[in-house]
Design an enzyme around this catalytic site. Structure first.
Site, mmCIF file in Angstrom:
data_model
loop_
_atom_site.group_PDB
_atom_site.id
_atom_site.type_symbol
_atom_site.label_atom_id
_atom_site.label_comp_id
_atom_site.label_asym_id
_atom_site.label_seq_id
_atom_site.Cartn_x
_atom_site.Cartn_y
_atom_site.Cartn_z
ATOM 1 N N ASP A 78 39.521 49.837 32.729
ATOM 2 C CA ASP A 78 40.593 48.869 32.956
ATOM 3 C C ASP A 78 40.167 47.437 32.640
ATOM 4 O O ASP A 78 39.921 46.654 33.560
ATOM 5 C CB ASP A 78 41.051 48.966 34.428
ATOM 6 C CG ASP A 78 42.357 48.223 34.668
ATOM 7 O OD1 ASP A 78 42.996 47.823 33.692
ATOM 8 O OD2 ASP A 78 42.729 48.056 35.842
ATOM 9 N N GLU A 136 49.281 55.153 38.947
ATOM 10 C CA GLU A 136 49.266 54.226 40.080
ATOM 11 C C GLU A 136 50.593 54.251 40.846
ATOM 12 O O GLU A 136 51.153 53.209 41.184
ATOM 13 C CB GLU A 136 48.937 52.806 39.603
ATOM 14 C CG GLU A 136 47.545 52.712 38.993
ATOM 15 C CD GLU A 136 47.125 51.290 38.603
ATOM 16 O OE1 GLU A 136 47.998 50.485 38.265
ATOM 17 O OE2 GLU A 136 45.913 51.021 38.640
ATOM 18 N N GLU A 146 42.510 39.023 34.095
ATOM 19 C CA GLU A 146 42.494 39.696 35.397
ATOM 20 C C GLU A 146 41.070 39.919 35.899
ATOM 21 O O GLU A 146 40.798 39.798 37.086
ATOM 22 C CB GLU A 146 43.228 41.046 35.278
ATOM 23 C CG GLU A 146 43.153 41.877 36.543
ATOM 24 C CD GLU A 146 43.873 43.209 36.445
ATOM 25 O OE1 GLU A 146 44.515 43.483 35.413
ATOM 26 O OE2 GLU A 146 43.784 43.993 37.406
HETATM 27 C C1 GCU Z 1 45.451 47.366 36.494
HETATM 28 C C2 GCU Z 1 46.068 46.180 37.168
HETATM 29 C C3 GCU Z 1 47.449 46.477 37.655
HETATM 30 C C4 GCU Z 1 48.277 47.013 36.499
HETATM 31 C C5 GCU Z 1 47.571 48.200 35.869
HETATM 32 C C6 GCU Z 1 48.268 48.692 34.621
HETATM 33 O O1 GCU Z 1 45.220 48.371 37.415
HETATM 34 O O2 GCU Z 1 45.270 45.778 38.229
HETATM 35 O O3 GCU Z 1 48.004 45.313 38.180
HETATM 36 O O4 GCU Z 1 49.534 47.389 36.940
HETATM 37 O O5 GCU Z 1 46.290 47.837 35.493
HETATM 38 O O6 GCU Z 1 47.805 48.343 33.547
HETATM 39 O O7 GCU Z 1 49.240 49.421 34.692
#
Ligand code: GCU
Length: 674
Positions: free
Chosen positions: A348, A275, A376
């Site tokens: 996730d 990400e 979440e």
């Molecule tokens: C999910 C979550 C993010 C977090 C990511 C992770 O995508 O929405 O906010 O950073 O998981 O676990 O790294």
């Protein structure tokens, strides 16, 4: 109040005080704000508690907890040779009760265990209990940012007051550590996995040390998340390439600096090449090369690297397959003090996922599981969702003995009740208890928590425990039944938006990527005719999941694209079953309101009303989810919403115009950050 009720309340209050349980009878006991968590035992200060030997801060805490809370005869604590330093034995002999352990942490855990037994009304005649933790690493991961916000945090701001540290050390740090120790959690990663490199500046490390000093006496080790590009950002080096000598040296010096401040520092948690985060792959290196470079710096001090496997690129490959595709070829290449930290499921933290196949395919790599306590994807801190059953489900597939540790993404914040929802505390509690003993049942843990947090009366515990045990499945039903997943609104993960289209967005960030609804049917084909993600599972599961006729229905739409008319085990068509499940989720949420209302006599009115208003929100949201999903999917199935179930009360066109309002005015304190 009528006479019978009055008599009943008096009798109940007498019973409660005789038994020493913390039952509130409405109007009789003061309101509580939830800040005392499950540690509400009254202070007695009368117990005779003895220890002979060299005193440590942890033993001092054990003694003071027992002196303050134990209502029985004399207790002696003793350090013994042999056995694990966190394990303990509690037994009675002619002089009273004895707690023995090879370490001071074990004595502390023993003290909390004894108090828990007392406060839950356990049978303590001829007590002889030996306990050892199932995992060495039982760690909370805080996704807290330096500016005080919490990623995916719904209970206010960060507990860590970076702006006032190290000069001001808030009393809550100790309360936090105490709560952890009381359930056996022995580590905390203080900052977000999306780590700011600034955590490693001199100024901030001194703040980390101040927190570590508070946590240490409670047996809680401090860890931090680090950003792989730190050598460039903090160290001004031209690269963060793990094979660059200067980079390796920078990390070694930094690690030495940390251990100079915090001699028992635990190590690093790393999110790399995920990400948008930097990582070794930016330099053509592997995850193993990146992790091992950090591991070498830490190994000299006994520290570890928890390297996350949460990776997925914007490629064409099924997102559910990607972590395995990237990490499986590296099996056996990680240094011994690297542990690969894997989320419980392959996507996730969805309300339900099959386990991540990496757990069974990595054979020569130490692994640990990452669970999420912060909700979440399960209604933030607005919805009641007791997560122990979800974690137990994971352990049905992945034996605890195959794991080095367990991490939980924390649900704590600076809200007065710590977790936003009073029942959110049960997930913190359950995480600790299951990390210690995953053999406990969800019901046993719920019962322990209820008795200590609210009241021991079975007229309260039995129905409320039942509600807790059913709560996660209810969320699955009203949000994403039968294996549906990730159909949340864009930008936050609260309400539904299965129709969401964002021009130019990554396709695997859009709900249609996951539900794949069309005129023929719905679901993601991960069988051999589709992405073949099933092949990442051991043969027996691959066959089971890969065949639509044997695939467990809770995973059906996870693994298959199934025709609307497909016959389900209930005899209904898939479409009717979907309608039925959504409707069932709604009626469960409403039932929880009834259960809670009937609990009113046993709970102080402040906490009663707090929970009551959250349950109201949950019911409303459940209806919203059902109406949104069923009406939207009906545009594909072309079938009417099953006549036996409640009619929609929202109009799809209206629902598509705005997102479910998560700043619901009934709970203005509930935080969200995206
Ligand atoms: C999910 C979550 C993010 C977090 C990511 C992770 O995508 O929405 O906010 O950073 O998981 O676990 O790294």
């Amino acid at each position: 109040m009528n006479r019978m009720k009055c008599l009943y309340l008096i009798a109940f209050a007498i019973c409660a005080s005789v038994l020493g349980f913390n039952c509130a009878v409405a109007g009789e006991l003061a309101d509580e704000d939830g800040s005392r968590l499950w540690l509400r035992g009254d202070k007695y200060n009368g117990a005779e508690v003895l220890f002979r030997g060299s005193m440590t801060p942890s033993i001092e805490i054990a003694l003071s907890e027992l002196r303050g809370g134990w209502r029985g005869g004399p207790v002696r604590l003793e350090l013994k040779k042999g056995g694990g330093k966190e394990s303990f034995r509690i037994f009675s002999d002619k002089n009273g009760i004895k707690i023995t352990s090879a370490g001071d942490a074990g004595l502390l855990y023993g003290a909390y265990h004894l108090l828990r037994m007392q406060n839950t009304g356990a049978d303590m005649s001829n007590i002889d209990v030996s306990e050892m933790p199932a995992f060495d690493l039982r760690i909370l991961n805080h996704w807290d940012n330096p500016d005080g916000s919490i990623e995916r945090g719904y209970a206010g701001h960060s507990l860590w007051r970076w702006d006032e540290l190290p000069g001001v050390v808030a009393p809550r740090y100790r309360e936090y550590a105490r709560a952890n120790a009381s359930v056996g959690i022995n580590g905390a990663v203080l900052n977000n996995v999306n780590a700011s490199p600034t955590i490693l500046t001199k100024d901030n490390l001194v703040k980390v040390k101040a927190i570590a000093d508070e946590l240490r006496p409670y047996g809680v080790k401090t860890y931090i998340s680090v950003n792989f590009a730190s050598p460039m950002v903090v160290g001004c080096l031209p690269t963060a390439d793990p094979l660059d000598k200067g980079v390796g040296r920078w990390w070694k010096d930094k690690v030495d600096e940390i251990y100079g401040l915090i001699p028992d520092f635990g190590g690093f948690l790393v999110k790399a090449n995920s990400e948008g985060q930097p990582g070794p792959c930016d330099y053509g290196r592997t995850h193993a090369e990146g992790a091992n470079m950090l591991a070498a710096a830490l190994a000299r001090h006994g520290g570890i690297v928890m390297w996350r496997a949460f990776v997925y690129s914007a490629s064409d490959s099924d997102r559910a397959k990607q972590a395995s595709l990237e990490f499986q070829p590296l099996d056996g290449e990680f240094a011994p003090n690297v542990i690969v930290q894997i989320k419980n499921g392959p996507i996730d933290f969805q309300p339900r996922e099959p386990y991540s196949p990496l757990f069974t395919s990595l054979e020569h790599t130490p692994t640990m599981v990452e669970m999420q306590l912060t909700q979440e994807y399960l209604g933030f801190s607005n919805h009641l969702a007791y997560l122990a059953p979800l974690w137990k489900e994971f352990f049905d597939f992945v034996p605890p003995s195959s794991l080095k540790g367990i991490a939980g993404v924390a649900n704590t914040g600076d809200d007065v009740n710590w977790c936003g929802h009073h029942f959110g505390q049960s997930n913190w509690y359950a995480f600790g208890r299951m990390a210690w003993d995953p053999g406990l049942t969800s019901g046993e843990v719920a019962e322990e928590w209820l008795k200590q947090t609210f009241c021991s009366d079975s007229a309260f515990v039995t129905p409320v425990k039942g509600m807790m045990l059913d709560s996660r499945e209810a969320v699955v039903d009203y949000m994403m039944p039968l294996g549906l997943h990730h159909i949340f609104a864009w930008g936050h993960h609260y309400g539904p938006e299965p129709w969401c289209e964002v021009p130019g967005a990554r396709h695997d960030w859009l709900p249609s990527y996951y539900h794949r609804a069309d005129k023929q049917g719905i679901g993601f084909d991960r069988s051999v005719t589709g992405s073949n993600a099933v092949s990442q599972y051991p043969d027996s599961l691959c066959r089971l999941y890969g065949d639509v006729s044997t695939c467990p229905e809770e995973y059906l739409l996870w693994f298959h694209h199934v025709p609307w008319g497909h016959k389900m085990r209930s005899g209904r068509t898939l479409w009717d079953e979907l309608c039925h499940r959504y409707d069932h989720g709604v009626s469960e949420a409403r039932r929880f309101q009834c259960v809670w209302d009937m609990a009113e006599p046993y709970v102080d009115s402040r906490r009663f009303r707090d929970v009551q208003s959250k349950l109201r929100i949950q019911s409303r949201d459940a209806v919203w989810w059902k109406d949104a999903c069923l009406q939207y999917f009906a545009t594909f199935s072309g079938m009417p919403i099953s006549y036996g179930i409640e009619r929609p009360v929202h109009d799809l066109d209206d629902m598509m115009k705005f997102k479910l309002d998560i700043t619901n005015e009934e709970c203005p304190e509930s935080g969200f950050n995206k």
